[in-house]
Design a protein around this motif. Structure first.
Motif, PDB file in Angstrom:
ATOM      1  N   LEU A  46       0.834  -1.196   0.000  1.00 38.07           N
ATOM      2  CA  LEU A  46       0.000   0.000   0.000  1.00 38.07           C
ATOM      3  C   LEU A  46       0.870   1.247   0.000  1.00 38.07           C
ATOM      4  CD1 LEU A  46      -2.343  -0.882   3.011  1.00 38.07           C
ATOM      5  CD2 LEU A  46      -2.806  -1.325   0.606  1.00 38.07           C
ATOM      6  N   CYS A  47       0.298   2.335  -0.498  1.00 38.79           N
ATOM      7  CA  CYS A  47       0.976   3.626  -0.378  1.00 38.79           C
ATOM      8  C   CYS A  47       1.094   3.922   1.116  1.00 38.79           C
ATOM      9  CB  CYS A  47       0.171   4.723  -1.065  1.00 38.79           C
ATOM     10  SG  CYS A  47       0.746   6.385  -0.697  1.00 38.79           S
ATOM     11  N   ARG A  48       2.298   4.290   1.545  1.00 38.15           N
ATOM     12  CA  ARG A  48       2.526   4.482   2.978  1.00 38.15           C
ATOM     13  C   ARG A  48       1.630   5.580   3.528  1.00 38.15           C
ATOM     14  NH1 ARG A  48       8.486   5.843   4.374  1.00 38.15           N
ATOM     15  NH2 ARG A  48       7.696   7.888   3.849  1.00 38.15           N
ATOM     16  N   ARG A  49       1.310   6.552   2.681  1.00 42.03           N
ATOM     17  CA  ARG A  49       0.493   7.636   3.212  1.00 42.03           C
ATOM     18  C   ARG A  49      -1.010   7.388   3.047  1.00 42.03           C
ATOM     19  NH1 ARG A  49       1.485  13.479   1.215  1.00 42.03           N
ATOM     20  NH2 ARG A  49       3.550  13.145   2.031  1.00 42.03           N
ATOM     21  N   CYS A  50      -1.504   7.278   1.826  1.00 43.50           N
ATOM     22  CA  CYS A  50      -2.965   7.271   1.651  1.00 43.50           C
ATOM     23  C   CYS A  50      -3.578   5.866   1.666  1.00 43.50           C
ATOM     24  CB  CYS A  50      -3.348   8.008   0.381  1.00 43.50           C
ATOM     25  SG  CYS A  50      -3.019   7.074  -1.126  1.00 43.50           S
ATOM     26  N   GLY A  51      -2.750   4.829   1.649  1.00 49.63           N
ATOM     27  CA  GLY A  51      -3.291   3.480   1.741  1.00 49.63           C
ATOM     28  C   GLY A  51      -3.795   2.918   0.430  1.00 49.63           C
ATOM     29  N   LEU A  61       5.304   5.416  -1.954  1.00 48.24           N
ATOM     30  CA  LEU A  61       4.234   6.400  -2.096  1.00 48.24           C
ATOM     31  C   LEU A  61       3.586   6.250  -3.469  1.00 48.24           C
ATOM     32  CD1 LEU A  61       5.851   9.679  -0.660  1.00 48.24           C
ATOM     33  CD2 LEU A  61       4.168   8.226   0.459  1.00 48.24           C
ATOM     34  N   CYS A  62       2.268   6.428  -3.538  1.00 45.03           N
ATOM     35  CA  CYS A  62       1.588   6.340  -4.829  1.00 45.03           C
ATOM     36  C   CYS A  62       1.822   7.627  -5.614  1.00 45.03           C
ATOM     37  CB  CYS A  62       0.098   6.107  -4.611  1.00 45.03           C
ATOM     38  SG  CYS A  62      -0.791   7.564  -4.068  1.00 45.03           S
ATOM     39  N   GLY A  63       1.436   7.636  -6.862  1.00 46.97           N
ATOM     40  CA  GLY A  63       1.626   8.793  -7.727  1.00 46.97           C
ATOM     41  C   GLY A  63       0.963  10.059  -7.183  1.00 46.97           C
ATOM     42  N   ASP A  64      -0.209   9.895  -6.537  1.00 49.23           N
ATOM     43  CA  ASP A  64      -0.918  11.070  -5.991  1.00 49.23           C
ATOM     44  C   ASP A  64      -0.157  11.683  -4.823  1.00 49.23           C
ATOM     45  OD1 ASP A  64      -2.938  10.342  -7.707  1.00 49.23           O
ATOM     46  OD2 ASP A  64      -4.152   9.351  -6.154  1.00 49.23           O
ATOM     47  N   CYS A  65       0.472  10.841  -4.019  1.00 58.14           N
ATOM     48  CA  CYS A  65       1.097  11.330  -2.781  1.00 58.14           C
ATOM     49  C   CYS A  65       2.517  11.832  -2.996  1.00 58.14           C
ATOM     50  CB  CYS A  65       1.095  10.249  -1.706  1.00 58.14           C
ATOM     51  SG  CYS A  65      -0.570   9.910  -1.092  1.00 58.14           S
ATOM     52  N   LYS A  66       3.153  11.350  -4.065  1.00 58.88           N
ATOM     53  CA  LYS A  66       4.531  11.760  -4.335  1.00 58.88           C
ATOM     54  C   LYS A  66       4.590  13.266  -4.524  1.00 58.88           C
ATOM     55  CE  LYS A  66       6.737   7.921  -6.137  1.00 58.88           C
ATOM     56  NZ  LYS A  66       6.815   7.067  -7.300  1.00 58.88           N
TER      57      LYS A  66
END
Ligand code: ZN
Ligand code: ZN
Length: 236
Positions: A46-51, A61-66
């Motif tokens: 999972l993306c460490r931030r948004c899951g 991190l996913c593309g949105d959170c990067k």
């Protein structure tokens, strides 16, 4: 005695057909095979931030959170917001199936238990008083009560909605964030404000869409000197 060794099947939390699992096999065991299959559980990586579920093992991190700076430190959600999850949420929220708070809240507590370290307080996304009057209950608050009991962390209403917002279904994240400015405020109670300074708070909501509601709530909490803000939702 035989009933004790081989208990009768329990009924599914969602559709009332016989549940497949043993009554003691946890909340997922209390769903029938069909409902279990129709829910798509979100599992690592999972993306460490948004899951958000990630395709590659190595990414954090996913593309949105990067490259995005935010106030919400971490989100975890239980299932994908597919057709079936949408039906369950609608039953719970709009058609008076309040007892669904229990299984949903228990699933969410399992996901929230992955927040490390565990939060000090549990809170929820508030409804505007006019919406609360119309619906009769705040679905996020009902879920938060269950999560609070399961995680053994106190529930406190930290946020209030000071301005109703229009349905947001057609907006993108940036537009939503702008529309949400000034929609929430911190609870006025001074004792509460003192208590939360420097602590960790978990916000509960039913669905994570663009994350803008949770982000705005997190911003308000951080203004109130909360150190870390995480969230859990049933679907995303
Ligand atoms: Zn079922
Ligand atoms: Zn992300």
């Amino acid at each position: 005695m035989w009933e004790h060794l081989f208990p009768p099947p329990t009924t599914c939390w969602f559709c009332s057909s016989p549940a497949g699992g043993h009554p003691w096999s946890g909340v997922w065991g209390r769903l029938c095979a069909v409902c279990r299959r129709r829910l798509v559980r979100i599992s690592p990586p999972l993306c460490r931030r948004c899951g958000k579920p990630l395709a590659g093992q190595g990414t954090v991190l996913c593309g949105d959170c990067k490259g995005r700076v935010g106030h919400l430190d971490q989100n975890r959600s239980v299932v994908r917001y597919n057709e079936f999850a949408r039906e369950i949420v609608a039953l719970f929220k709009y058609r008076g199936r309040e007892r669904l708070a229990r299984p949903l809240g228990r699933m969410m507590a399992e996901s929230a238990a992955g927040h490390d370290p565990l939060p000090d307080w549990i809170t929820f996304v508030p409804l505007h008083p006019s919406r609360l009057k119309e619906r009769g209950f705040n679905q996020a608050e009902l879920l938060a009560r269950i999560v609070s009991a399961r995680l053994n962390r106190p529930l406190i209403p930290l946020l209030k909605r000071v301005r109703p917002t229009e349905p947001q279904s057609l907006r993108n994240r940036r537009e939503r964030l702008v529309a949400l400015r000034g929609a929430f405020a911190l609870a006025e109670d001074r004792e509460v404000r003192t208590k939360i300074a420097g602590t960790r708070v978990l916000i509960v909501d039913d669905v994570y869409t663009t994350g803008s509601t949770l982000e705005e709530c997190a911003r308000i909490l951080k203004e109130g000197e909360v150190k870390r803000v995480v969230s859990v939702t049933f679907a995303r």
